[in-house]
Design a protein around this motif. Structure first.
Motif, PDB file in Angstrom:
ATOM      1  N   ALA A 191       0.873  -1.338   0.047  1.00  0.00           N
ATOM      2  CA  ALA A 191       0.027  -0.098  -0.071  1.00  0.00           C
ATOM      3  C   ALA A 191       0.816   1.223  -0.039  1.00  0.00           C
ATOM      4  O   ALA A 191       0.326   2.294  -0.837  1.00  0.00           O
ATOM      5  CB  ALA A 191      -1.103   0.125   1.296  1.00  0.00           C
ATOM      6  N   LYS A 192       2.155   1.239   0.635  1.00  0.00           N
ATOM      7  CA  LYS A 192       2.897   2.181   0.686  1.00  0.00           C
ATOM      8  C   LYS A 192       3.532   2.615  -0.650  1.00  0.00           C
ATOM      9  O   LYS A 192       3.557   3.759  -1.217  1.00  0.00           O
ATOM     10  CB  LYS A 192       4.157   2.144   1.611  1.00  0.00           C
ATOM     11  N   GLU A 193       3.651   1.590  -1.419  1.00  0.00           N
ATOM     12  CA  GLU A 193       4.103   1.756  -2.867  1.00  0.00           C
ATOM     13  C   GLU A 193       3.083   1.995  -3.778  1.00  0.00           C
ATOM     14  O   GLU A 193       3.174   2.928  -4.665  1.00  0.00           O
ATOM     15  CB  GLU A 193       4.839   0.428  -3.472  1.00  0.00           C
ATOM     16  N   THR A 194       1.735   1.762  -3.695  1.00  0.00           N
ATOM     17  CA  THR A 194       1.004   1.792  -4.576  1.00  0.00           C
ATOM     18  C   THR A 194      -0.105   2.471  -4.411  1.00  0.00           C
ATOM     19  O   THR A 194      -1.100   3.048  -5.238  1.00  0.00           O
ATOM     20  CB  THR A 194       0.087   0.188  -5.133  1.00  0.00           C
ATOM     21  N   GLY A 195      -0.457   2.823  -2.910  1.00  0.00           N
ATOM     22  CA  GLY A 195      -1.654   3.779  -2.461  1.00  0.00           C
ATOM     23  C   GLY A 195      -3.045   2.956  -2.572  1.00  0.00           C
ATOM     24  O   GLY A 195      -3.877   3.323  -2.393  1.00  0.00           O
ATOM     25  N   MET A 196      -2.851   1.629  -2.648  1.00  0.00           N
ATOM     26  CA  MET A 196      -3.950   0.686  -2.878  1.00  0.00           C
ATOM     27  C   MET A 196      -3.714  -0.379  -1.408  1.00  0.00           C
ATOM     28  O   MET A 196      -2.935  -1.073  -1.341  1.00  0.00           O
ATOM     29  CB  MET A 196      -4.040   0.012  -4.054  1.00  0.00           C
ATOM     30  N   GLY A 197      -4.942  -0.434  -0.450  1.00  0.00           N
ATOM     31  CA  GLY A 197      -4.886  -1.235   0.357  1.00  0.00           C
ATOM     32  C   GLY A 197      -5.890  -2.569   0.169  1.00  0.00           C
ATOM     33  O   GLY A 197      -6.929  -2.348  -0.340  1.00  0.00           O
ATOM     34  N   GLN A 198      -5.264  -3.647   0.341  1.00  0.00           N
ATOM     35  CA  GLN A 198      -6.128  -5.009   0.396  1.00  0.00           C
ATOM     36  C   GLN A 198      -7.370  -5.336   1.165  1.00  0.00           C
ATOM     37  O   GLN A 198      -6.988  -5.110   2.431  1.00  0.00           O
ATOM     38  CB  GLN A 198      -5.233  -6.311   0.304  1.00  0.00           C
ATOM     39  N   ALA A 199      -8.647  -5.022   0.662  1.00  0.00           N
ATOM     40  CA  ALA A 199      -9.702  -5.202   1.225  1.00  0.00           C
ATOM     41  C   ALA A 199     -10.440  -6.402   1.183  1.00  0.00           C
ATOM     42  O   ALA A 199     -10.312  -6.808   0.138  1.00  0.00           O
ATOM     43  CB  ALA A 199     -10.564  -3.912   1.324  1.00  0.00           C
ATOM     44  N   GLU A 200     -11.255  -7.067   2.138  1.00  0.00           N
ATOM     45  CA  GLU A 200     -12.110  -8.095   1.711  1.00  0.00           C
ATOM     46  C   GLU A 200     -13.510  -7.827   2.407  1.00  0.00           C
ATOM     47  O   GLU A 200     -13.548  -7.199   3.490  1.00  0.00           O
ATOM     48  CB  GLU A 200     -11.383  -9.287   2.610  1.00  0.00           C
ATOM     49  N   TYR A 201     -14.418  -7.956   1.476  1.00  0.00           N
ATOM     50  CA  TYR A 201     -15.945  -7.871   1.896  1.00  0.00           C
ATOM     51  C   TYR A 201     -16.636  -8.819   1.480  1.00  0.00           C
ATOM     52  O   TYR A 201     -16.729  -8.819   0.233  1.00  0.00           O
ATOM     53  CB  TYR A 201     -16.308  -6.460   1.602  1.00  0.00           C
ATOM     54  N   GLU A 202     -17.392  -9.597   2.178  1.00  0.00           N
ATOM     55  CA  GLU A 202     -18.455 -10.603   1.603  1.00  0.00           C
ATOM     56  C   GLU A 202     -17.553 -11.492   0.974  1.00  0.00           C
ATOM     57  O   GLU A 202     -18.178 -12.047  -0.083  1.00  0.00           O
ATOM     58  CB  GLU A 202     -19.435 -10.086   1.082  1.00  0.00           C
ATOM     59  N   GLY A 203     -16.556 -12.052   1.357  1.00  0.00           N
ATOM     60  CA  GLY A 203     -15.612 -12.999   0.347  1.00  0.00           C
ATOM     61  C   GLY A 203     -14.781 -12.602  -0.619  1.00  0.00           C
ATOM     62  O   GLY A 203     -14.163 -13.030  -1.346  1.00  0.00           O
ATOM     63  N   GLU A 204     -15.267 -11.367  -1.293  1.00  0.00           N
ATOM     64  CA  GLU A 204     -14.391 -10.665  -2.188  1.00  0.00           C
ATOM     65  C   GLU A 204     -13.205 -10.008  -1.844  1.00  0.00           C
ATOM     66  O   GLU A 204     -13.208  -9.233  -0.906  1.00  0.00           O
ATOM     67  CB  GLU A 204     -15.338  -9.712  -3.016  1.00  0.00           C
ATOM     68  N   VAL A 205     -12.124 -10.087  -2.597  1.00  0.00           N
ATOM     69  CA  VAL A 205     -10.968  -9.247  -2.034  1.00  0.00           C
ATOM     70  C   VAL A 205     -10.648  -8.259  -3.151  1.00  0.00           C
ATOM     71  O   VAL A 205     -10.682  -8.650  -4.538  1.00  0.00           O
ATOM     72  CB  VAL A 205      -9.578 -10.027  -2.029  1.00  0.00           C
ATOM     73  N   ALA A 206     -10.566  -7.067  -2.802  1.00  0.00           N
ATOM     74  CA  ALA A 206     -10.097  -5.895  -3.810  1.00  0.00           C
ATOM     75  C   ALA A 206      -9.202  -4.904  -3.252  1.00  0.00           C
ATOM     76  O   ALA A 206      -8.786  -4.884  -2.068  1.00  0.00           O
ATOM     77  CB  ALA A 206     -11.345  -5.181  -3.920  1.00  0.00           C
ATOM     78  N   GLU A 207      -8.595  -4.338  -4.090  1.00  0.00           N
ATOM     79  CA  GLU A 207      -7.625  -3.130  -3.783  1.00  0.00           C
ATOM     80  C   GLU A 207      -8.522  -1.943  -3.750  1.00  0.00           C
ATOM     81  O   GLU A 207      -9.104  -1.736  -4.487  1.00  0.00           O
ATOM     82  CB  GLU A 207      -6.591  -3.000  -4.898  1.00  0.00           C
ATOM     83  N   ILE A 208      -8.316  -1.140  -2.642  1.00  0.00           N
ATOM     84  CA  ILE A 208      -9.167   0.272  -2.488  1.00  0.00           C
ATOM     85  C   ILE A 208      -8.179   1.080  -2.329  1.00  0.00           C
ATOM     86  O   ILE A 208      -7.114   1.061  -1.430  1.00  0.00           O
ATOM     87  CB  ILE A 208     -10.130  -0.143  -1.192  1.00  0.00           C
ATOM     88  N   PRO A 209      -8.226   2.234  -2.725  1.00  0.00           N
ATOM     89  CA  PRO A 209      -7.427   3.661  -2.651  1.00  0.00           C
ATOM     90  C   PRO A 209      -7.367   4.029  -1.201  1.00  0.00           C
ATOM     91  O   PRO A 209      -8.363   4.154  -0.653  1.00  0.00           O
ATOM     92  CB  PRO A 209      -7.870   4.638  -3.622  1.00  0.00           C
TER      93      PRO A 209
END
Length: 160
Positions: free
Chosen positions: A112-130
């Motif tokens: 996240a420090k490199e890309t500005g995107m944090g890995q989030a998980e919601y209802e079994g779905e994994v996504a990168e969020i700014p």
């Protein structure tokens, strides 16, 4: 006689429906009164156990932002979250400020420090969020919040 009987039945039905309608209106009015008098601001900054979160609240208040409804956040949202809090800023209850303390040894924090995107998980779905990364904290506020750019800039300056 049939007409009189039918007229009497219609009048009886109309009056019964009217009475029921009045009861529903009274119940709705009482519920609205109860809803309007029950307002909660959540925790105050004194009730937040994390000193870092207290500092964030104080920084925002010192800059003139109204910070209300301070609550514990969802520690399961971002991967490797240790603690979290959320607060309404300037009454935007759908676009809250959320902060997440991330494990300092986390690979997701380094990414996240490199890309500005944090890995989030919601209802079994994994996504990168700014997210805004400050130290080992993720700051998240939806882009639709009218003060988001200013708050991000302020927190970057004050939390170094």
């Amino acid at each position: 006689m049939k007409k009189l009987f039918m007229l009497l039945m219609v009048v009886l039905m109309v009056s019964a429906l009217a009475a029921c309608s009045e009861e529903d209106k009274n119940t709705e009015n009482e519920a609205e009164k109860n809803d309007s008098t029950e307002t909660t601001d959540g925790a105050t900054s004194e009730e937040i156990e994390n000193e870092y979160y207290n500092n964030v609240v104080e920084i925002l208040k010192d800059e003139g932002y109204e910070v209300t409804n301070i609550t514990a956040g969802d520690i399961d949202f971002f991967t490797d979250t240790k603690t979290s809090f959320a607060a309404e800023v300037n009454g935007e209850d759908m676009l809250t400020l959320q902060m997440f303390e991330i494990d300092p040894n986390s690979e997701h924090l380094k990414n996240a420090k490199e890309t500005g995107m944090g890995q989030a998980e919601y209802e079994g779905e994994v996504a990168e969020i700014p997210v805004l990364v400050v130290g080992n904290y993720f700051v998240f506020m939806a882009e639709g919040h009218p003060n988001q750019p200013d708050i991000y800039k302020l927190l970057q300056e004050k939390l170094k």
